[in-house]
Design a protein around this motif. Structure first.
Motif, short mmCIF file in Angstrom:
data_model
loop_
_atom_site.label_atom_id
_atom_site.label_comp_id
_atom_site.label_asym_id
_atom_site.label_seq_id
_atom_site.Cartn_x
_atom_site.Cartn_y
_atom_site.Cartn_z
N LEU A 1 5.96 -17.29 -13.04
CA LEU A 1 6.31 -15.89 -12.78
C LEU A 1 7.14 -15.72 -11.51
O LEU A 1 7.66 -14.64 -11.26
N TRP A 2 7.26 -16.76 -10.70
CA TRP A 2 7.98 -16.68 -9.42
C TRP A 2 9.38 -16.08 -9.60
O TRP A 2 9.82 -15.26 -8.81
N ILE A 3 10.08 -16.48 -10.65
CA ILE A 3 11.45 -16.01 -10.87
C ILE A 3 11.54 -14.48 -10.92
O ILE A 3 12.52 -13.89 -10.48
N PHE A 4 10.48 -13.85 -11.40
CA PHE A 4 10.49 -12.39 -11.52
C PHE A 4 10.18 -11.70 -10.19
O PHE A 4 10.47 -10.52 -10.02
N SER A 5 9.61 -12.42 -9.24
CA SER A 5 9.26 -11.81 -7.95
C SER A 5 10.49 -11.52 -7.11
O SER A 5 10.41 -10.80 -6.13
N THR A 6 11.62 -12.08 -7.47
CA THR A 6 12.84 -11.92 -6.68
C THR A 6 13.72 -10.77 -7.15
O THR A 6 14.75 -10.50 -6.54
N LYS A 7 13.35 -10.10 -8.21
CA LYS A 7 14.20 -9.04 -8.76
C LYS A 7 14.27 -7.79 -7.88
O LYS A 7 15.35 -7.31 -7.59
N THR A 8 13.11 -7.25 -7.51
CA THR A 8 13.07 -6.02 -6.72
C THR A 8 11.94 -6.11 -5.70
O THR A 8 11.09 -6.99 -5.78
N ASP A 9 11.92 -5.16 -4.76
CA ASP A 9 10.82 -5.10 -3.81
C ASP A 9 9.49 -4.89 -4.52
O ASP A 9 8.47 -5.47 -4.16
N GLY A 10 9.51 -4.06 -5.55
CA GLY A 10 8.29 -3.79 -6.32
C GLY A 10 7.77 -5.05 -6.99
O GLY A 10 6.55 -5.29 -7.02
N ASP A 11 8.67 -5.84 -7.53
CA ASP A 11 8.24 -7.10 -8.16
C ASP A 11 7.59 -8.03 -7.14
O ASP A 11 6.58 -8.68 -7.43
N LEU A 12 8.16 -8.10 -5.94
CA LEU A 12 7.60 -8.97 -4.91
C LEU A 12 6.20 -8.49 -4.49
O LEU A 12 5.29 -9.29 -4.32
N VAL A 13 6.03 -7.20 -4.35
CA VAL A 13 4.73 -6.65 -3.97
C VAL A 13 3.68 -7.00 -5.02
O VAL A 13 2.59 -7.49 -4.70
N ILE A 14 4.00 -6.78 -6.28
CA ILE A 14 3.03 -7.05 -7.36
C ILE A 14 2.76 -8.55 -7.48
O ILE A 14 1.61 -8.97 -7.60
N TYR A 15 3.79 -9.35 -7.41
CA TYR A 15 3.61 -10.80 -7.49
C TYR A 15 2.73 -11.29 -6.33
O TYR A 15 1.84 -12.12 -6.52
N PHE B 1 3.92 -19.46 1.10
CA PHE B 1 5.31 -19.02 1.25
C PHE B 1 5.55 -17.64 0.63
O PHE B 1 6.41 -16.90 1.08
N THR B 2 4.79 -17.30 -0.38
CA THR B 2 4.87 -15.95 -0.94
C THR B 2 4.43 -14.93 0.11
O THR B 2 5.08 -13.90 0.31
N LEU B 3 3.34 -15.23 0.80
CA LEU B 3 2.85 -14.33 1.85
C LEU B 3 3.81 -14.26 3.04
O LEU B 3 4.00 -13.19 3.61
N VAL B 4 4.41 -15.39 3.40
CA VAL B 4 5.41 -15.37 4.48
C VAL B 4 6.54 -14.42 4.11
O VAL B 4 6.96 -13.58 4.91
N ARG B 5 7.02 -14.56 2.91
CA ARG B 5 8.11 -13.68 2.45
C ARG B 5 7.68 -12.22 2.47
O ARG B 5 8.43 -11.34 2.89
N PHE B 6 6.46 -11.96 2.01
CA PHE B 6 5.95 -10.59 1.95
C PHE B 6 5.84 -9.96 3.34
O PHE B 6 6.33 -8.87 3.58
N VAL B 7 5.18 -10.66 4.28
CA VAL B 7 4.96 -10.05 5.60
C VAL B 7 6.25 -9.95 6.42
O VAL B 7 6.37 -9.06 7.25
N THR B 8 7.22 -10.83 6.17
CA THR B 8 8.48 -10.72 6.92
C THR B 8 9.43 -9.68 6.30
O THR B 8 10.21 -9.07 7.00
N GLN B 9 9.33 -9.50 5.00
CA GLN B 9 10.22 -8.54 4.33
C GLN B 9 9.73 -7.10 4.49
O GLN B 9 10.53 -6.19 4.59
N PHE B 10 8.42 -6.90 4.53
CA PHE B 10 7.86 -5.55 4.61
C PHE B 10 7.14 -5.38 5.93
O PHE B 10 6.04 -5.89 6.12
N GLN B 11 7.76 -4.68 6.84
CA GLN B 11 7.14 -4.39 8.14
C GLN B 11 6.23 -3.19 7.95
O GLN B 11 6.69 -2.07 7.87
#
Length: 168
Positions: free
Chosen positions: A7-21, A87-97
């Motif tokens: 499912l990783w490929i879908f997490s990169t589509k939108t901010d919403g996808d990343l949050v849910i993933y 790495f998913t969490l790193v991406r999440f916390v750095t992308q969303f302040q």
């Protein structure tokens, strides 16, 4: 775990996808049910990143149930042992302040933009079913907010019908 990798490929589509993933990844990594992570009492300050030690500490929003008192009230997600989750969490916390008292996961609107409230469980389940179906997983409509590591995997291994597992 294989589901989440694919499912990783879908997490990169939108901010919403990343949050849910990220919510699904954290549920898997901490052996939590989705409802436990999406509770209004779970705030952004429940997760602490220690980059020097390459780990995240997730503090559960309430003490463990009485029959689980021997368990610690936190979970560790490390780069060494849970690489994809880390790495998913790193991406999440750095992308969303986010502010410490904001919900850990912001709400996701129908157009996959972020809202101001807290992410809803039904949105996460709908997202999971949609993309699992797109990937060709059988019976994707039976997936629920139950963590696959918490009990559903063992139930499936013991050949309990999926209709009972999904009901949990």
């Amino acid at each position: 775990k294989e589901h989440l990798r694919r499912l990783w490929i879908f997490s990169t589509k939108t901010d919403g996808d990343l949050v849910i993933y990220t919510a699904w990844m954290l549920a898997h990594a901490t052996i939590s049910r989705m409802g436990e992570l999406l509770s209004k009492s779970v705030k952004f300050n429940c997760i602490h990143w220690q980059p020097v030690r390459s780990l995240f500490i997730f503090y559960h929003h309430r003490p463990p149930k009485s029959h689980k008192m021997k368990q610690t009230p936190f979970a560790l997600i490390t780069k060494r042992n849970q690489r994809l989750a880390y790495f998913t969490l790193v991406r999440f916390v750095t992308q969303f302040q986010r502010k410490p008292q904001q919900p850990l996961f912001p709400s996701v609107k129908a157009d996959k933009t972020l809202g101001t409230g807290s992410l809803a469980r039904d949105v996460t389940v709908k997202w999971l079913r949609h993309y699992l179906k797109e990937l060709g997983f059988p019976a994707a409509h039976r997936y629920s907010g139950h963590s696959p590591r918490r009990g559903a995997f063992n139930d499936a291994k013991d050949r309990i019908p999926m209709s009972y597992i999904a009901a949990q």
